[in-house]
Write a protein that holds these residues in place. Structure first.
Motif, short mmCIF file in Angstrom:
data_model
loop_
_atom_site.label_atom_id
_atom_site.label_comp_id
_atom_site.label_asym_id
_atom_site.label_seq_id
_atom_site.Cartn_x
_atom_site.Cartn_y
_atom_site.Cartn_z
N VAL A 125 0.84 -1.19 0.00
CA VAL A 125 0.00 0.00 0.00
C VAL A 125 0.87 1.24 0.00
O VAL A 125 2.01 1.22 0.50
N PRO A 126 0.40 2.35 -0.57
CA PRO A 126 1.13 3.61 -0.43
C PRO A 126 1.12 4.02 1.05
O PRO A 126 0.06 4.10 1.67
N ARG A 127 2.29 4.25 1.59
CA ARG A 127 2.37 4.53 3.03
C ARG A 127 2.36 6.06 3.25
O ARG A 127 3.36 6.66 3.65
N THR A 128 1.20 6.63 2.99
CA THR A 128 0.99 8.05 3.19
C THR A 128 -0.01 8.26 4.31
O THR A 128 -0.72 7.33 4.73
N ARG A 129 -0.10 9.50 4.79
CA ARG A 129 -1.07 9.81 5.84
C ARG A 129 -2.51 9.61 5.36
O ARG A 129 -3.36 9.13 6.11
N GLU A 130 -2.77 9.98 4.12
CA GLU A 130 -4.11 9.80 3.59
C GLU A 130 -4.45 8.32 3.46
O GLU A 130 -5.56 7.89 3.79
N SER A 131 -3.49 7.54 3.02
CA SER A 131 -3.71 6.09 2.92
C SER A 131 -3.95 5.51 4.31
O SER A 131 -4.82 4.65 4.49
N LEU A 132 -3.22 5.98 5.30
CA LEU A 132 -3.40 5.50 6.67
C LEU A 132 -4.81 5.80 7.16
O LEU A 132 -5.44 4.96 7.83
N ARG A 133 -5.32 6.97 6.83
CA ARG A 133 -6.68 7.33 7.25
C ARG A 133 -7.71 6.37 6.65
O ARG A 133 -8.60 5.86 7.35
N VAL A 134 -7.58 6.09 5.36
CA VAL A 134 -8.53 5.20 4.67
C VAL A 134 -8.42 3.78 5.22
O VAL A 134 -9.43 3.11 5.50
N ILE A 135 -7.20 3.29 5.37
CA ILE A 135 -7.00 1.92 5.83
C ILE A 135 -7.47 1.75 7.27
O ILE A 135 -8.00 0.70 7.64
N THR A 136 -7.29 2.78 8.08
CA THR A 136 -7.81 2.73 9.45
C THR A 136 -9.31 2.46 9.45
O THR A 136 -9.81 1.61 10.20
N GLU A 137 -10.05 3.16 8.60
CA GLU A 137 -11.49 2.94 8.53
C GLU A 137 -11.81 1.54 8.01
O GLU A 137 -12.74 0.89 8.49
N ASN A 138 -11.04 1.07 7.03
CA ASN A 138 -11.27 -0.28 6.51
C ASN A 138 -11.02 -1.35 7.57
O ASN A 138 -11.77 -2.33 7.67
N VAL A 139 -9.98 -1.15 8.35
CA VAL A 139 -9.67 -2.12 9.41
C VAL A 139 -10.77 -2.11 10.47
O VAL A 139 -11.21 -3.17 10.94
N ARG A 140 -11.25 -0.94 10.82
CA ARG A 140 -12.33 -0.86 11.82
C ARG A 140 -13.59 -1.55 11.31
O ARG A 140 -14.29 -2.22 12.08
N ARG A 141 -13.89 -1.39 10.03
CA ARG A 141 -15.05 -2.09 9.46
C ARG A 141 -14.86 -3.60 9.57
O ARG A 141 -15.81 -4.33 9.90
N ALA A 142 -13.67 -4.07 9.28
CA ALA A 142 -13.40 -5.50 9.38
C ALA A 142 -13.53 -5.98 10.82
O ALA A 142 -14.15 -7.03 11.09
N GLN A 143 -12.98 -5.24 11.74
CA GLN A 143 -13.08 -5.62 13.14
C GLN A 143 -14.52 -5.69 13.61
O GLN A 143 -14.91 -6.60 14.35
N ASP A 144 -15.33 -4.74 13.18
CA ASP A 144 -16.73 -4.72 13.58
C ASP A 144 -17.50 -5.91 13.02
O ASP A 144 -18.50 -6.35 13.61
N ALA A 145 -17.06 -6.44 11.88
CA ALA A 145 -17.78 -7.53 11.22
C ALA A 145 -17.34 -8.91 11.69
O ALA A 145 -18.03 -9.90 11.40
N LEU A 146 -16.21 -8.99 12.40
CA LEU A 146 -15.66 -10.29 12.77
C LEU A 146 -15.98 -10.64 14.22
O LEU A 146 -15.99 -9.76 15.09
N PRO A 147 -16.21 -11.92 14.49
CA PRO A 147 -16.54 -12.34 15.86
C PRO A 147 -15.32 -12.57 16.73
O PRO A 147 -15.46 -12.86 17.92
N VAL A 148 -14.13 -12.46 16.15
CA VAL A 148 -12.88 -12.70 16.88
C VAL A 148 -11.89 -11.60 16.52
O VAL A 148 -12.11 -10.85 15.56
N PRO A 149 -10.79 -11.47 17.25
CA PRO A 149 -9.80 -10.44 16.91
C PRO A 149 -9.23 -10.62 15.50
O PRO A 149 -9.24 -11.71 14.93
N PHE A 150 -8.69 -9.52 14.99
CA PHE A 150 -8.21 -9.43 13.62
C PHE A 150 -6.73 -9.10 13.65
O PHE A 150 -6.27 -8.29 14.45
N ALA A 151 -5.95 -9.74 12.77
CA ALA A 151 -4.51 -9.46 12.66
C ALA A 151 -4.15 -9.23 11.20
O ALA A 151 -4.72 -9.85 10.30
N LEU A 152 -3.20 -8.33 10.95
CA LEU A 152 -2.77 -8.01 9.61
C LEU A 152 -1.31 -8.38 9.40
O LEU A 152 -0.47 -8.19 10.28
N GLU A 153 -1.02 -8.88 8.18
CA GLU A 153 0.33 -9.33 7.83
C GLU A 153 1.02 -8.30 6.94
O GLU A 153 0.43 -7.75 6.01
N ASN A 154 2.30 -8.06 7.22
CA ASN A 154 3.16 -7.30 6.32
C ASN A 154 3.40 -8.10 5.04
O ASN A 154 3.49 -9.33 5.08
#
Length: 281
Positions: A118-147
């Protein structure tokens, strides 16, 4: 839906494991020393799990669904259908967590066909933060991301990969799946210090670790998961274990499958690399 405090609790004790593949089902069933499994979520149907996974689950072996197509690194929100599938996999398998990649995989309806950085910019971080929160809200267990492994970097990057992941963890509480083979790949291909990354990553949020092999071709390291892990990758595992105690370490092998003895030897090499950190400490 995962409660906010549950988002922090990805550090389940797992041990040493291997990625479950249909081609390895009998090998894994009879192999000693396998503590947990990871299965590519897109390769299974929650309502009709492979018999081998059902057998291993009856033995009490933890199984983690590992997604490869969610695309939290894109500008579009993650697909509700893909999230529902990951959630159903976790529920069917009684999984302690779900993992995915911090990667760009599609845009404008076009599939990239690869896990792109992913482009590692502040704007990209803002968008990905929201995407991760959406994923967390939809999952019944904790979520982990891989480099991810990369053969190129975006020219407008404002943060290192470790800085980007650290800020994402701070904003969301997402767990980290650290692939030391990917760190090695990025060091080989892009000159990014893997040990510097380990020093900067918030390893207290470590969920588990990946180890895999690859090969060099025309000056580029290809993370193929088809060969024995090279010593530099295992050295990075030792470096990681000197900084933190990983809840689990998992071997990935995706094609050109070796003998049962060779796989067992790879698990033994992982354990040796982990113990080397304790002995040196």
């Amino acid at each position: 839906m995962a409660e906010p405090e549950a988002r922090q609790r990805t550090g389940v004790e797992l041990g040493v494991g291997i990625g479950w593949r249909a081609e390895l089902d009998l090998s894994i069933e009879r192999m000693p020393g396998v503590d947990f499994l990871e299965v590519v979520a897109e390769n299974i149907r929650p309502a009709d799990l492979p018999e081998s996974l059902r057998v291993l689950r009856t033995r009490g072996m933890p199984v983690i669904p590992h997604g490869v197509s969610l695309g939290v690194g894109g500008a579009e929100p993650p697909s509700p259908a893909r999230l529902a599938h990951l959630a159903a996999c976790a529920e069917a398998l009684g999984s302690p967590l779900v993992s995915e990649h911090l990667a760009f995989v599609r845009g404008g309806g076009i599939e990239a066909g690869h896990l792109l950085p992913v482009p590692r910019t502040r704007e990209s971080l803002r968008v990905i933060t929201e995407n991760v929160r959406r994923a967390q809200d939809a999952l019944p267990v904790p979520f982990a991301l891989e480099n991810v492994a990369a053969i190129f970097g975006w020219p407008d990057d404002e943060l290192t990969e470790a800085q980007f992941l650290a800020e994402l963890v701070e904003r969301t509480g997402v767990g980290l799946l650290i692939d030391v083979a990917n760190l090695y790949t990025n060091q080989f291909n892009l000159g990014l210090s893997a040990t510097d990354a380990l020093d900067a990553l918030p390893l207290e949020h470590l969920a588990y670790v990946h180890v895999a092999g690859g090969y060099e071709h025309h000056g580029i390291w290809h993370d193929t998961h088809t060969t024995s892990a090279p010593e530099p990758v295992l050295d990075l595992l030792t470096e990681l274990c000197a900084r933190a105690t990983p809840p689990g370490v998992l071997l990935e092998w995706d094609d050109e499958y070796p003998s049962d003895a060779a796989l067992a030897n790879e698990l033994a090499r992982i354990r040796t690399a982990m113990s080397a950190a304790r002995e040196s400490g």
